[in-house]
Design an enzyme around this catalytic site. Structure first.
Site, PDB file in Angstrom:
ATOM      1  N   HIS A  61       0.814  -1.220   0.000  1.00 15.69           N
ATOM      2  CA  HIS A  61       0.000   0.000   0.000  1.00 15.69           C
ATOM      3  C   HIS A  61       0.848   1.271   0.000  1.00 15.69           C
ATOM      4  O   HIS A  61       1.978   1.280   0.492  1.00 15.69           O
ATOM      5  CB  HIS A  61      -0.896   0.029   1.242  1.00 15.69           C
ATOM      6  CG  HIS A  61      -1.744  -1.180   1.409  1.00 15.69           C
ATOM      7  ND1 HIS A  61      -2.279  -1.553   2.623  1.00 15.69           N
ATOM      8  CD2 HIS A  61      -2.168  -2.117   0.525  1.00 15.69           C
ATOM      9  CE1 HIS A  61      -2.983  -2.657   2.480  1.00 15.69           C
ATOM     10  NE2 HIS A  61      -2.936  -3.030   1.215  1.00 15.69           N
ATOM     11  N   LYS A  71       6.773   6.525   6.503  1.00 12.65           N
ATOM     12  CA  LYS A  71       6.345   5.721   7.656  1.00 12.65           C
ATOM     13  C   LYS A  71       7.549   5.260   8.457  1.00 12.65           C
ATOM     14  O   LYS A  71       8.589   4.922   7.889  1.00 12.65           O
ATOM     15  CB  LYS A  71       5.542   4.501   7.182  1.00 12.65           C
ATOM     16  CG  LYS A  71       4.251   4.855   6.485  1.00 12.65           C
ATOM     17  CD  LYS A  71       3.650   3.673   5.747  1.00 12.65           C
ATOM     18  CE  LYS A  71       2.450   4.122   4.927  1.00 12.65           C
ATOM     19  NZ  LYS A  71       2.044   3.119   3.940  1.00 12.65           N
ATOM     20  N   TYR A 131       2.969   2.167  13.733  1.00 17.68           N
ATOM     21  CA  TYR A 131       3.770   2.990  12.840  1.00 17.68           C
ATOM     22  C   TYR A 131       3.322   4.442  12.823  1.00 17.68           C
ATOM     23  O   TYR A 131       2.147   4.725  13.069  1.00 17.68           O
ATOM     24  CB  TYR A 131       3.814   2.431  11.424  1.00 17.68           C
ATOM     25  CG  TYR A 131       2.497   2.154  10.762  1.00 17.68           C
ATOM     26  CD1 TYR A 131       1.686   1.097  11.177  1.00 17.68           C
ATOM     27  CD2 TYR A 131       2.070   2.908   9.665  1.00 17.68           C
ATOM     28  CE1 TYR A 131       0.488   0.811  10.534  1.00 17.68           C
ATOM     29  CE2 TYR A 131       0.886   2.617   9.014  1.00 17.68           C
ATOM     30  CZ  TYR A 131       0.107   1.570   9.449  1.00 17.68           C
ATOM     31  OH  TYR A 131      -1.079   1.282   8.820  1.00 17.68           O
ATOM     32  N   ASP A 169      -7.044  -6.463  -0.664  1.00 23.05           N
ATOM     33  CA  ASP A 169      -5.671  -6.834  -1.039  1.00 23.05           C
ATOM     34  C   ASP A 169      -5.629  -7.975  -2.046  1.00 23.05           C
ATOM     35  O   ASP A 169      -4.575  -8.269  -2.607  1.00 23.05           O
ATOM     36  CB  ASP A 169      -4.860  -7.183   0.206  1.00 23.05           C
ATOM     37  CG  ASP A 169      -4.417  -5.932   0.953  1.00 23.05           C
ATOM     38  OD1 ASP A 169      -3.913  -6.062   2.091  1.00 23.05           O
ATOM     39  OD2 ASP A 169      -4.582  -4.813   0.415  1.00 23.05           O
TER      40      ASP A 169
HETATM   41  C1  LIG Z   1      -4.662   2.968   6.917  1.00 23.68           C
HETATM   42  C2  LIG Z   1      -5.875   3.476   7.633  1.00 23.68           C
HETATM   43  C3  LIG Z   1      -7.062   2.772   7.654  1.00 23.68           C
HETATM   44  N1  LIG Z   1      -8.147   3.264   8.316  1.00 23.68           N
HETATM   45  C4  LIG Z   1      -9.375   2.458   8.330  1.00 23.68           C
HETATM   46  C5  LIG Z   1      -9.931   2.092   6.955  1.00 23.68           C
HETATM   47  C6  LIG Z   1     -10.539   0.716   7.159  1.00 23.68           C
HETATM   48  O1  LIG Z   1     -11.889   0.847   7.569  1.00 23.68           O
HETATM   49  C7  LIG Z   1      -9.730   0.108   8.318  1.00 23.68           C
HETATM   50  C8  LIG Z   1      -8.720  -0.916   7.856  1.00 23.68           C
HETATM   51  O2  LIG Z   1      -7.950  -0.310   6.837  1.00 23.68           O
HETATM   52  P1  LIG Z   1      -7.025  -1.197   5.892  1.00 23.68           P
HETATM   53  O3  LIG Z   1      -7.701  -2.490   5.602  1.00 23.68           O
HETATM   54  O4  LIG Z   1      -6.619  -0.315   4.738  1.00 23.68           O
HETATM   55  O5  LIG Z   1      -5.780  -1.480   6.868  1.00 23.68           O
HETATM   56  P2  LIG Z   1      -4.395  -2.135   6.377  1.00 23.68           P
HETATM   57  O6  LIG Z   1      -4.637  -3.225   5.377  1.00 23.68           O
HETATM   58  O7  LIG Z   1      -3.646  -2.429   7.610  1.00 23.68           O
HETATM   59  O8  LIG Z   1      -3.716  -0.924   5.611  1.00 23.68           O
HETATM   60  C9  LIG Z   1      -2.417  -0.450   5.955  1.00 23.68           C
HETATM   61  O9  LIG Z   1      -1.517  -1.449   5.559  1.00 23.68           O
HETATM   62  C10 LIG Z   1      -0.207  -1.084   5.181  1.00 23.68           C
HETATM   63  C11 LIG Z   1       0.747  -1.997   5.923  1.00 23.68           C
HETATM   64  C12 LIG Z   1       0.167   0.336   5.268  1.00 23.68           C
HETATM   65  O10 LIG Z   1       1.345   0.679   5.278  1.00 23.68           O
HETATM   66  C13 LIG Z   1      -0.872   1.380   5.255  1.00 23.68           C
HETATM   67  O11 LIG Z   1      -0.689   2.284   6.348  1.00 23.68           O
HETATM   68  C14 LIG Z   1      -2.266   0.874   5.257  1.00 23.68           C
HETATM   69  O12 LIG Z   1      -2.677   0.746   3.909  1.00 23.68           O
HETATM   70  O13 LIG Z   1      -9.065   1.213   8.945  1.00 23.68           O
HETATM   71  C15 LIG Z   1      -8.115   4.467   8.976  1.00 23.68           C
HETATM   72  O14 LIG Z   1      -9.101   4.911   9.577  1.00 23.68           O
HETATM   73  N2  LIG Z   1      -6.948   5.205   8.958  1.00 23.68           N
HETATM   74  C16 LIG Z   1      -5.828   4.752   8.310  1.00 23.68           C
HETATM   75  O15 LIG Z   1      -4.784   5.432   8.343  1.00 23.68           O
END
Ligand SMILES: Cc1cn([C@H]2C[C@H](O)[C@@H](COP(=O)(O)OP(=O)(O)O[C@H]3O[C@H](C)C(=O)[C@H](O)[C@H]3O)O2)c(=O)[nH]c1=O
Length: 188
Positions: A61, A71, A131, A169
């Site tokens: 991402h 980050k 992070y 993903d």
């Molecule tokens: C990233 C983020 C997400 N969210 C909410 C949006 C979704 O409802 C929930 C889960 O989000 P997501 O599935 O995108 O989370 P990850 O798959 O851990 O995403 C992260 O994974 C990789 C490792 C990364 O480096 C990024 O910071 C980020 O993309 O949290 C938020 O409210 N704020 C945020 O900053």
């Protein structure tokens, strides 16, 4: 803190000083002044935390300019392999990546500048991942590259059958099709 350079300029491993005693340990996990002095002039504005079970792979991402993010990542509990992929068009290390094992025991941190796709895979039964970001979350600027992109050919250090992905993903574009960084952008 100890700074370790990696094969990609700008991506650095940070080893904080850890004070152990019979109670356990203490460390300063982050100091803005020390970071600016010893790493780069990045000011972080948002802290994130995620918890993952074995096999969870989050990535690859990034956020696009003008909302791109640097980050500073670490593992508080458990063990992951963390990946930073250079997706800056025109970069001499475009398409190359750094992989670092981060654990609650080694206390290692990885600094990932703007212009990189980020992801990690969870090797322990449970991993708490924390992070810092230098730009706020901007879902309308989110970008991603498929974890199994054949051009990157990342070795995720885990059997493919064990990988656990979010629905999102499972469907990211290949590197060639992704919206990438214009290297000319002032990345931070
Ligand atoms: C990233 C983020 C997400 N969210 C909410 C949006 C979704 O409802 C929930 C889960 O989000 P997501 O599935 O995108 O989370 P990850 O798959 O851990 O995403 C992260 O994974 C990789 C490792 C990364 O480096 C990024 O910071 C980020 O993309 O949290 C938020 O409210 N704020 C945020 O900053």
């Amino acid at each position: 803190m100890n700074i370790i350079q990696t094969d990609i300029p700008g991506v650095v491993i940070i080893e904080p000083r850890v004070f152990g005693d019979e109670r356990g340990y203490f460390m300063e996990s982050f100091s803005q002044a020390q970071f600016e002095r010893e790493v780069c002039p990045t000011v972080f504005v948002q802290d994130n935390e995620s918890c993952s079970r074995y096999g969870v792979l989050r990535g690859l991402h990034y956020q696009l300019p003008p909302r791109s993010q640097s980050k500073l990542v670490r593992v508080v509990e458990g063990r992951v392999v963390d990946f930073a992929v250079d997706i800056r068009v025109g970069s001499p290390t475009f398409g190359r990546y750094v992989a670092v094992e981060l654990t609650g025991e080694n206390h290692r941190q990885l600094f990932i500048p703007r212009g990189f796709a980020h992801g990690f895979v969870t090797l322990s039964q449970r991993a708490v991942f924390q992070y810092k970001c230098d730009e706020y979350y901007a879902p309308d600027h989110e970008g991603a590259v498929a974890w199994n992109d054949p051009t990157l050919a990342i070795d995720w250090r885990i059997p493919t059958g064990d990988v656990v992905l979010s629905e999102k993903d499972r469907h990211h574009p290949r590197l060639e099709a992704a919206r990438l960084f214009d290297y000319g952008e002032k990345l931070y």
